[in-house]
Design a protein around this motif. Structure first.
Motif, PDB file in Angstrom:
ATOM      1  N   HIS A  47      41.738 146.902  35.403  1.00 22.60           N
ATOM      2  CA  HIS A  47      41.692 148.103  34.577  1.00 22.60           C
ATOM      3  C   HIS A  47      42.925 148.958  34.829  1.00 22.60           C
ATOM      4  O   HIS A  47      43.596 149.418  33.888  1.00 22.60           O
ATOM      5  N   PHE A  48      43.263 149.154  36.089  1.00 18.01           N
ATOM      6  CA  PHE A  48      44.429 149.943  36.467  1.00 18.01           C
ATOM      7  C   PHE A  48      45.718 149.286  35.974  1.00 18.01           C
ATOM      8  O   PHE A  48      46.579 149.942  35.380  1.00 18.01           O
ATOM      9  N   VAL A  49      45.872 147.994  36.213  1.00 24.08           N
ATOM     10  CA  VAL A  49      47.111 147.296  35.868  1.00 24.08           C
ATOM     11  C   VAL A  49      47.348 147.312  34.364  1.00 24.08           C
ATOM     12  O   VAL A  49      48.480 147.553  33.896  1.00 24.08           O
ATOM     13  N   PHE A  50      46.303 147.073  33.574  1.00 26.01           N
ATOM     14  CA  PHE A  50      46.471 147.058  32.119  1.00 26.01           C
ATOM     15  C   PHE A  50      46.938 148.418  31.612  1.00 26.01           C
ATOM     16  O   PHE A  50      47.897 148.510  30.826  1.00 26.01           O
ATOM     17  N   ASN A  51      46.276 149.490  32.053  1.00 24.69           N
ATOM     18  CA  ASN A  51      46.649 150.812  31.570  1.00 24.69           C
ATOM     19  C   ASN A  51      48.067 151.208  31.997  1.00 24.69           C
ATOM     20  O   ASN A  51      48.837 151.774  31.211  1.00 24.69           O
ATOM     21  N   MET A  52      48.422 150.896  33.249  1.00 22.49           N
ATOM     22  CA  MET A  52      49.751 151.252  33.724  1.00 22.49           C
ATOM     23  C   MET A  52      50.829 150.402  33.048  1.00 22.49           C
ATOM     24  O   MET A  52      51.949 150.872  32.819  1.00 22.49           O
ATOM     25  N   LEU A  53      50.497 149.171  32.708  1.00 25.81           N
ATOM     26  CA  LEU A  53      51.460 148.314  32.017  1.00 25.81           C
ATOM     27  C   LEU A  53      51.771 148.876  30.632  1.00 25.81           C
ATOM     28  O   LEU A  53      52.942 148.962  30.231  1.00 25.81           O
ATOM     29  N   VAL A  54      50.732 149.262  29.909  1.00 25.13           N
ATOM     30  CA  VAL A  54      50.955 149.835  28.571  1.00 25.13           C
ATOM     31  C   VAL A  54      51.701 151.163  28.680  1.00 25.13           C
ATOM     32  O   VAL A  54      52.606 151.445  27.892  1.00 25.13           O
ATOM     33  N   LEU A  55      51.346 151.965  29.680  1.00 19.59           N
ATOM     34  CA  LEU A  55      52.042 153.231  29.884  1.00 19.59           C
ATOM     35  C   LEU A  55      53.521 152.996  30.168  1.00 19.59           C
ATOM     36  O   LEU A  55      54.400 153.689  29.632  1.00 19.59           O
TER      37      LEU A  55
END
Length: 283
Positions: A135-143
């Motif tokens: 969850h963290f990695v996906f959101n930070m990747l898009v950010l």
């Protein structure tokens, strides 16, 4: 002295010349000619152009920051994508705290509508806590992929405010559609970035990648079928981002002024804040 009727250099009257400065139109001799992108210019015009360029650069930086700022803040804002970097660092620090302290961090910062009025910071701190590594990695990747471009386009400080407004927009949607659910994650703000990108590209006439619509559609659909994904926050953040993106894009097609950037953010932000207060009272 030159014969009557013969053009002479305005700086050297004893030198004949038939070459004109492309900017001011004065006659200049070979010694005074300075090569320009088109034709040649006189020394005064070149000097004035450099001064104007430096002044325009300083004004652009000032507008990008949202107004005058102190020297220390200016140094930080001079970094590439400073706000996106700061958000990622802060979110990572909170993630580490979640691993060390457990659910106390999650329950303190996550959004829960019945506590919204008493603890209003939850409307935006929800973006700092996540439900797992993926969850963290996906959101930070898009950010990381989308944030810097938008930040550079509208300015660091306006971008920060817009990010918080979109986070709150996602929380408002959760309050209206699923008020009894504890929600965590930056997904509302992340979908807001998708909306801003779509609106800006559509209104500014840039190259629009239709794959972004596919990505948004797939992730919205996933939220509808997985019980542990808050599609409500996704929808709320996306709608807020679209409102900001289309309005910002419409304004930025004209003069790029502080008002063109801050008016959409201010109005949409005021509406979201009013909704936050309303749902805080009603839920």
């Amino acid at each position: 002295m030159s014969a009557p009727g013969v053009e002479t250099c305005y700086r050297h009257p004893d030198r004949e010349s038939w070459t004109l400065c492309q900017r001011c139109g004065r006659t200049i001799c070979g010694q005074c000619q300075i090569q320009a992108p088109v034709g040649v210019q006189c020394p005064e015009c070149v000097r004035e152009g450099k001064v104007a360029s430096m002044a325009a650069h300083r004004e652009q930086r000032r507008l990008s920051y949202g107004g005058p700022v102190k020297r220390g803040v200016r140094r930080w804002l001079g970094m590439p994508a400073p706000v996106t970097t700061a958000i990622m660092v802060l979110t990572t620090a909170v993630g580490v705290a979640q691993l060390l302290l457990g659910d106390v961090v999650t329950y303190s910062l996550g959004f829960y509508a019945p506590l919204a009025l008493a603890e209003p910071w939850r409307f935006v701190t929800v973006v700092l806590v996540h439900g797992g590594i993926l969850h963290f990695v996906f959101n930070m990747l898009v950010l990381y992929l989308m944030g810097p471009n938008i930040e550079r386009r509208i300015g660091a400080v306006p971008y920060l405010v817009a990010y918080l407004v979109m986070a709150a927009g996602g929380s408002v949607a959760v309050s209206l559609l699923s008020p009894g659910t504890l929600v965590i994650g930056a997904s509302g703000a992340i979908f807001g970035l998708f909306g801003v990108y779509i609106g800006l590209q559509r209104m500014l006439g840039g190259r629009f990648d239709p794959q972004i619509l596919v990505i948004v559609g797939i992730n919205l659909a996933i939220g509808l079928f997985l019980s542990n994904v808050s599609w409500q926050a996704h929808v709320g953040g996306l709608l807020t981002g679209l409102a900001l993106g289309f309005w910002l894009g419409a304004n930025l097609r004209g003069a790029e002024t502080r008002r063109a950037v801050w008016t959409p953010i201010g109005v949409v932000g005021a509406v979201v804040v009013a909704l936050c207060v309303a749902v805080g009272v009603l839920v």
